[in-house]
Design an enzyme around this catalytic site. Structure first.
Site, mmCIF file in Angstrom:
data_model
loop_
_atom_site.group_PDB
_atom_site.id
_atom_site.type_symbol
_atom_site.label_atom_id
_atom_site.label_comp_id
_atom_site.label_asym_id
_atom_site.label_seq_id
_atom_site.Cartn_x
_atom_site.Cartn_y
_atom_site.Cartn_z
ATOM 1 N N HIS A 35 7.845 -0.414 -11.026
ATOM 2 C CA HIS A 35 7.594 0.040 -9.663
ATOM 3 C C HIS A 35 8.217 1.404 -9.408
ATOM 4 O O HIS A 35 7.597 2.284 -8.817
ATOM 5 C CB HIS A 35 8.141 -0.979 -8.659
ATOM 6 C CG HIS A 35 7.790 -0.648 -7.251
ATOM 7 N ND1 HIS A 35 8.548 0.204 -6.479
ATOM 8 C CD2 HIS A 35 6.751 -1.035 -6.479
ATOM 9 C CE1 HIS A 35 7.991 0.316 -5.284
ATOM 10 N NE2 HIS A 35 6.902 -0.419 -5.261
ATOM 11 N N GLY A 99 -0.212 -8.896 -8.537
ATOM 12 C CA GLY A 99 -0.220 -8.524 -7.125
ATOM 13 C C GLY A 99 -1.005 -7.238 -6.894
ATOM 14 O O GLY A 99 -1.724 -6.747 -7.764
ATOM 15 N N HIS A 101 -0.156 -4.117 -6.728
ATOM 16 C CA HIS A 101 0.095 -2.992 -7.625
ATOM 17 C C HIS A 101 -0.718 -3.115 -8.914
ATOM 18 O O HIS A 101 -1.261 -2.131 -9.406
ATOM 19 C CB HIS A 101 1.580 -2.871 -7.955
ATOM 20 C CG HIS A 101 2.431 -2.508 -6.781
ATOM 21 N ND1 HIS A 101 2.060 -1.575 -5.844
ATOM 22 C CD2 HIS A 101 3.648 -2.964 -6.404
ATOM 23 C CE1 HIS A 101 3.019 -1.461 -4.932
ATOM 24 N NE2 HIS A 101 3.983 -2.296 -5.247
#
Length: 171
Positions: A35, A99, A101
């Site tokens: 991330h 998810g 992302h």
């Protein structure tokens, strides 16, 4: 950071660490993407993991990248791979599940890199904890949990039991 002496000691026991895997011409590069964080220590952990991954797999071209917040970006990491001779790049998400992302953000960033480097083939690997089942569509329901994740979580649970629940009380 992984110390050079530690990496050479580990390399002797690592399958696939022979010099025959150490070619850069036409190699498939791997970009490990997390991330990204405002905490530098968190970002450095991905760099350390990328070094360890390279050591254990024998891939010659491995780069770390962050989806957002920190550098290098996927685009910058892809550029480094291309500079080192990669003709194909696998983006390996350092994420547990499929998810937002994984489903939209990373594919959009990879599409930008593909447009910048049209002569290079790109692929996105499944996230750490999920694997697509066979040739089924990329729908959420066709995913299954990787059994290695079950083993890893059980290892952490056993560590917590041994180190925290069964540890003698200190007064």
């Amino acid at each position: 950071r992984i110390e050079p002496s530690a990496t050479s000691e580990l390399a002797a026991d690592v399958p696939g660490s022979s010099e025959t895997l150490k070619t850069s011409t036409g190699e498939t590069a791997v970009v490990i993407v997390d991330h990204g964080s405002r905490r530098q220590a968190s970002n450095e952990m991905l760099e350390q993991f990328a070094e360890l991954y390279q050591l254990y797999t024998g891939h010659c071209v491995v780069e770390a990248a962050h989806m957002e917040i920190a550098e290098p970006s996927i685009m910058l990491a892809a550029g480094k791979c291309v500079e080192r001779g990669a003709q194909s790049i696998v983006i390996a998400p350092y994420f547990l599940s499929r998810g937002r992302h994984i489903q939209s953000d990373i594919p959009a960033l990879v599409a930008e890199a593909q447009a910048e480097y049209p002569h290079v083939k790109f692929a996105i690997a499944d996230p750490i904890g999920m694997r697509l089942s066979g040739s089924e569509s990329r729908a959420w329901l066709s995913c299954r949990i990787d059994q290695l994740m079950v083993q890893l979580i059980e290892n952490r649970v056993q560590d917590a039991i041994s180190n925290r629940l069964e540890a003698p009380e200190s007064n």
